[in-house]
Design an enzyme around this catalytic site. Structure first.
Site, PDB file in Angstrom:
ATOM      1  N   ASP A  65       0.871  -1.164   0.000  1.00  0.00           N
ATOM      2  CA  ASP A  65       0.000   0.000   0.000  1.00  0.00           C
ATOM      3  C   ASP A  65       0.918   1.228   0.000  1.00  0.00           C
ATOM      4  O   ASP A  65       2.096   1.125   0.400  1.00  0.00           O
ATOM      5  CB  ASP A  65      -0.867  -0.046   1.265  1.00  0.00           C
ATOM      6  CG  ASP A  65      -1.662   1.201   1.461  1.00  0.00           C
ATOM      7  OD1 ASP A  65      -2.438   1.552   0.576  1.00  0.00           O
ATOM      8  OD2 ASP A  65      -1.499   1.840   2.525  1.00  0.00           O
TER       9      ASP A  65
ATOM     10  N   ASP B 145      -0.098   5.154   0.717  1.00  0.00           N
ATOM     11  CA  ASP B 145      -0.361   6.132   1.780  1.00  0.00           C
ATOM     12  C   ASP B 145      -0.402   5.440   3.144  1.00  0.00           C
ATOM     13  O   ASP B 145      -1.241   4.564   3.369  1.00  0.00           O
ATOM     14  CB  ASP B 145      -1.720   6.818   1.561  1.00  0.00           C
ATOM     15  CG  ASP B 145      -1.764   7.627   0.271  1.00  0.00           C
ATOM     16  OD1 ASP B 145      -0.741   8.233  -0.075  1.00  0.00           O
ATOM     17  OD2 ASP B 145      -2.823   7.661  -0.370  1.00  0.00           O
TER      18      ASP B 145
HETATM   19  P1  B16 Z   1      -6.919  10.049  -3.579  1.00  0.00           P
HETATM   20  P2  B16 Z   1      -3.733   3.983  -0.186  1.00  0.00           P
HETATM   21  C1  B16 Z   1      -5.702   5.772  -0.203  1.00  0.00           C
HETATM   22  O1  B16 Z   1      -4.398   5.420  -0.538  1.00  0.00           O
HETATM   23  C2  B16 Z   1      -5.709   6.574   1.075  1.00  0.00           C
HETATM   24  O2  B16 Z   1      -5.363   5.751   2.176  1.00  0.00           O
HETATM   25  C3  B16 Z   1      -7.110   7.104   1.327  1.00  0.00           C
HETATM   26  O3  B16 Z   1      -7.082   7.918   2.489  1.00  0.00           O
HETATM   27  C4  B16 Z   1      -7.546   7.923   0.111  1.00  0.00           C
HETATM   28  O4  B16 Z   1      -8.880   8.371   0.292  1.00  0.00           O
HETATM   29  C5  B16 Z   1      -7.470   7.067  -1.129  1.00  0.00           C
HETATM   30  O5  B16 Z   1      -6.147   6.576  -1.290  1.00  0.00           O
HETATM   31  C6  B16 Z   1      -7.810   7.852  -2.374  1.00  0.00           C
HETATM   32  O6  B16 Z   1      -6.806   8.840  -2.546  1.00  0.00           O
HETATM   33  O7  B16 Z   1      -7.930  11.001  -3.062  1.00  0.00           O
HETATM   34  O8  B16 Z   1      -5.506  10.603  -3.584  1.00  0.00           O
HETATM   35  O9  B16 Z   1      -7.292   9.450  -4.915  1.00  0.00           O
HETATM   36  O10 B16 Z   1      -3.666   3.928   1.289  1.00  0.00           O
HETATM   37  O11 B16 Z   1      -4.616   2.927  -0.831  1.00  0.00           O
HETATM   38  O12 B16 Z   1      -2.374   4.075  -0.839  1.00  0.00           O
HETATM   39 MG    MG Z   2      -2.892   3.182   3.180  1.00  0.00          MG
END
Ligand code: B16
Ligand code: MG
Length: 247
Positions: free
Chosen positions: A27, A29
């Protein structure tokens, strides 16, 4: 459910004893980079505008889920706030602008040397490495942090039709790596991602306390990413997880 301990970690699931992992899907974030904090700040601004109380605990429920689903979870904290589709789309757009502005300051220095060292160790062991992120900003983050070249494949929010906890992002990553799901491990900081890994038929490694919740448990829970290379299933020489109890 069995509870297993590995290093400082706890688990409740599949034993890693007879598994030989060939690919690791990370993953982004909250695992490789602390952009989870930047998501939190951007959503905090939106919550304040809407008069919705929002703290880190509430933010943890947004980990791993899509932007639109994050807004729904935020709005659920104050049911009196009712918005139409257009207003919701505008808020998601605004949140993303705030978030992307904060990404401007991101550099290679935001990736701890220990994270790069872990990736290097796994690569030397010939493990295939991928990123599997729900974020539509994942490529930008990987470019800004100069992390993109560390991976054999990247799947992100721009490539999927359903976000975590749907398994699509991980199944696509495994396909790009040329591996069957059952020889892949996922490293995740969010229950939505752990569930997605399980639905994909992969071994789910949680990172940090936020990875458990809503009755969802990783197969193994680590406190730090640096514990990963010691896992025997990843070619490490650490002792196998010891069973400490049954419930
Ligand atoms: P975006 P991951 C996720 O990333 C985040 O944890 C989550 O908080 C976010 O809403 C989602 O991506 C969408 O992100 O708004 O930048 O498209 O943890 O799957 O890497
Ligand atoms: Mg994450």
């Amino acid at each position: 459910m069995r509870i297993l301990i590995y290093g400082a970690g706890v688990i409740g699931g599949k034993s890693m004893k007879n598994i030989m992992i060939r690919g690791v899907i990370f993953d982004l974030d909250g695992v490789l980079v602390h952009t989870d904090e930047l998501h939190f700040r951007a959503w905090s601004c939106i919550a304040e505008e809407l008069g919705i109380p929002f703290d880190r605990g509430a933010n943890d429920r947004l980990r791993g889920v899509s932007r639109a689903e994050s807004l729904e979870r935020l709005l659920a904290l104050k049911p009196e706030v009712r918005l139409g589709d257009k207003e919701k789309a505008a808020l998601c757009e605004r949140k993303n602008s705030l978030y992307r502005a904060s990404l401007e300051t991101l550099t290679a220095a935001d990736i701890p040397p220990a994270v790069r060292a872990v990736l290097e160790i796994l690569r030397k062991r010939k493990l295939r490495l991928a990123v599997g992120s729900s974020s539509r900003n994942a490529r930008l983050i990987l470019q800004r942090t100069e992390l993109e070249q560390a991976f054999d494949a990247v799947t992100d929010g721009t490539m999927i039709t359903a976000s975590k906890p749907d398994p699509e992002v991980f199944l696509r990553a495994a396909a790009l790596l040329g591996l069957e799901p059952d020889v892949c491990a996922v490293v995740e900081d969010a229950p939505a991602g752990i569930l997605a890994a399980h639905r994909a038929g992969m071994y789910a490694i949680g990172l940090g306390a936020c990875a458990t919740g809503d009755g969802i448990r990783p197969d193994l829970l680590l406190s730090r990413l640096t514990e990963l290379p010691a896992l025997p299933a990843l070619g490490g020489e650490g002792s196998p997880p010891s069973r400490t109890g049954i419930r």
